[in-house]
Each structure stands twice: as structure tokens, then as C-alpha cells.
Design an enzyme around this catalytic site. Structure first.
Site, PDB file in Angstrom:
ATOM      1  N   CYS A 123       0.906  -0.986   0.140  1.00  0.00           N
ATOM      2  CA  CYS A 123      -0.150   0.080  -0.036  1.00  0.00           C
ATOM      3  C   CYS A 123       0.813   1.241   0.017  1.00  0.00           C
ATOM      4  O   CYS A 123       1.887   1.278   0.690  1.00  0.00           O
ATOM      5  CB  CYS A 123      -0.871   0.003   1.173  1.00  0.00           C
ATOM      6  SG  CYS A 123      -0.416   0.729   2.754  1.00  0.00           S
ATOM      7  N   HIS A 175       0.297   4.055   1.073  1.00  0.00           N
ATOM      8  CA  HIS A 175       0.168   4.933   2.343  1.00  0.00           C
ATOM      9  C   HIS A 175       0.974   4.727   3.442  1.00  0.00           C
ATOM     10  O   HIS A 175       1.643   5.550   4.331  1.00  0.00           O
ATOM     11  CB  HIS A 175      -1.548   4.876   2.659  1.00  0.00           C
ATOM     12  CG  HIS A 175      -2.353   5.429   1.784  1.00  0.00           C
ATOM     13  ND1 HIS A 175      -3.456   4.637   1.435  1.00  0.00           N
ATOM     14  CD2 HIS A 175      -2.274   6.363   1.103  1.00  0.00           C
ATOM     15  CE1 HIS A 175      -4.095   5.373   0.465  1.00  0.00           C
ATOM     16  NE2 HIS A 175      -3.508   6.369   0.172  1.00  0.00           N
ATOM     17  N   HIS A 176       1.309   3.247   3.535  1.00  0.00           N
ATOM     18  CA  HIS A 176       1.964   2.783   4.603  1.00  0.00           C
ATOM     19  C   HIS A 176       3.262   1.901   4.198  1.00  0.00           C
ATOM     20  O   HIS A 176       4.141   1.581   5.119  1.00  0.00           O
ATOM     21  CB  HIS A 176       1.108   2.010   5.820  1.00  0.00           C
ATOM     22  CG  HIS A 176      -0.100   2.617   6.239  1.00  0.00           C
ATOM     23  ND1 HIS A 176      -1.106   2.663   5.431  1.00  0.00           N
ATOM     24  CD2 HIS A 176      -0.260   3.607   7.176  1.00  0.00           C
ATOM     25  CE1 HIS A 176      -2.047   3.163   6.189  1.00  0.00           C
ATOM     26  NE2 HIS A 176      -1.456   3.913   7.250  1.00  0.00           N
TER      27      HIS A 176
HETATM   28 ZN   LIG Z   1      -2.156   1.214   4.039  1.00  0.00          ZN
END
Ligand SMILES: [Zn+2]
Length: 204
Positions: A90, A92-93
Site C-alpha cells: 500500500c 500509504h504505509h
Molecule cells: Zn495502508
């Protein structure tokens, strides 16, 4: 002869390669670790290589992968490839998300070699991704290269960023779909695809 421990030196970066490693070394320190201890000595290099592999989709070329594996056919029934395993990260992380992709298309005089479809999935899975975009990119790429009457893609995935961090919803999964052409406009085409996928998902 006090110790039989091997003396391990930090390997200098080879031109361009391993350039991520010094940053991982710093991250380990920042996390309160001792990057010099035995288990971590080669960790920056390993992380460097792992990250490059997990993002190797950026350096893949769909046309090269296809390598002309498009075939003229009279077949006009739905082609379905189910349960294509994928592993992504992902954006985002930078934590993994993983699961299965189900792909279907209705040929318009052309089909693609079946083994190419999982490879197209890898092109887009091995990048920093969100599940929704991965789903769209696989569908759009098949639409572009095979030019079928329609394409349907369903992705089921579990996200480590949901499973491991604060939320800790360990059994939560996400499903996304992209329907193009006949899969968008014709309910019966879409239903046929969904029935085939659901059949499997119910374990029957
Ligand atoms: Zn994430």
C-alpha cells in the site's frame, strides 16, 4: 582466538545498487536498534533488494511481456482466469496487501495467452499501490492490449496496514471491481462473471 565470530564489514554500495541500504541503516538506528549487531548486519542490503523486487513492476514493459501472445480466434465466450495470487504494497504505509484477482473478458476475435494475465497483474501489483487503482489498471491494460468486447476485474485483498496497526481488524478484507464495456453495460454478462467468481468464493 577469543571469538569465532566472523568479522563482517558493511559492504560499500555498488554503483547505484544498494543506495537504499544506508537509509535503512539510519532507520534502524532511529528505531532504537543497533544496526551493527549480528542479525542486522546485512539487513539494510536485504531490505534494499526486497524493496527493489517488490517495486519491480515500475521497470516492466507490458508489450515485452506479451511478446505477441495475441491469437486470432472465432471463440466468443467469456474467458475467465480466477484466483490469481498477488502481493502488493500500500502506498500509504508501504505495508503489504495481498489476495486474489479474478479476470474475465469477452473476446472480440482475439485472445491473449492465458499465462500472460497473471504477469500483467504483477506489473501493477509490484508497485506502491492502492487496491482500487490496481483493479482499474489491470482492467484498462487488458482492454487496451486485447481490445475485447468487455473486461471485468475483481480484487479481494487483506491489508497489513489494517491487520497489524491500531485497527487490528484481522479478518477484514476489501473487495474492488472494475467493469468495462459489455461488463458495464450488460447485466447478464456481469452476472455471469460474478456467479463464476462467487461459486469459487463460497468454496463450492
Ligand atoms: Zn495502508
Amino acid at each position: 582466538m577469543r571469538s569465532n565470530k566472523a568479522v563482517v564489514k558493511v559492504m560499500p554500495p555498488k554503483s547505484g545498487e544498494n543506495s537504499i541500504a544506508p537509509h535503512i541503516h539510519e532507520i534502524l538506528k532511529e528505531l532504537g536498534e543497533n544496526p551493527g549487531r549480528d542479525g542486522l548486519q546485512r539487513t539494510p542490503q536485504r531490505v534494499d533488494q526486497a524493496l527493489r523486487f517488490l517495486t519491480s513492476g515500475y521497470r516492466m514493459d507490458v508489450q515485452k511481456i506479451l511478446n505477441g501472445a495475441l491469437y486470432d480466434v472465432k471463440y466468443d465466450e467469456m474467458v475467465v482466469v480466477k484466483d490469481i495470487e498477488f502481493f502488493s504494497m500500500c502506498e500509504h504505509h508501504m505495508l503489504p496487501f495481498f489476495g486474489k484477482v479474478h479476470v474475465a473478458y469477452l473476446p472480440n476475435k482475439k485472445v491473449i495467452g492465458l499465462s500472460k494475465i497473471p504477469r500483467i497483474v504483477d506489473v501493477f501489483a509490484r508497485r506502491l499501490q492502492i487496491q482500487e487503482r490496481l483493479t482499474q489498471e489491470v482492467a484498462q491494460t487488458i482492454q487496451e492490449v486485447v481490445d475485447p468486447v468487455g473486461v471485468g476485474v475483481i480484487v479481494e485483498a487483506r491489508h497489513f496496514c489494517m491487520m497489524m496497526r491500531g485497527v487490528e481488524k484481522q479478518h477484514s478484507g476489501a473487495m474492488t471491481s472494475a467493469m468495462l464495456g459489455a461488463f458495464r453495460t450488460q447485466k447478464e454478462t456481469r452476472d455471469e462473471f460474478l456467479a463464476l467468481v462467487n461459486h469459487r468464493m463460497n468454496g463450492s
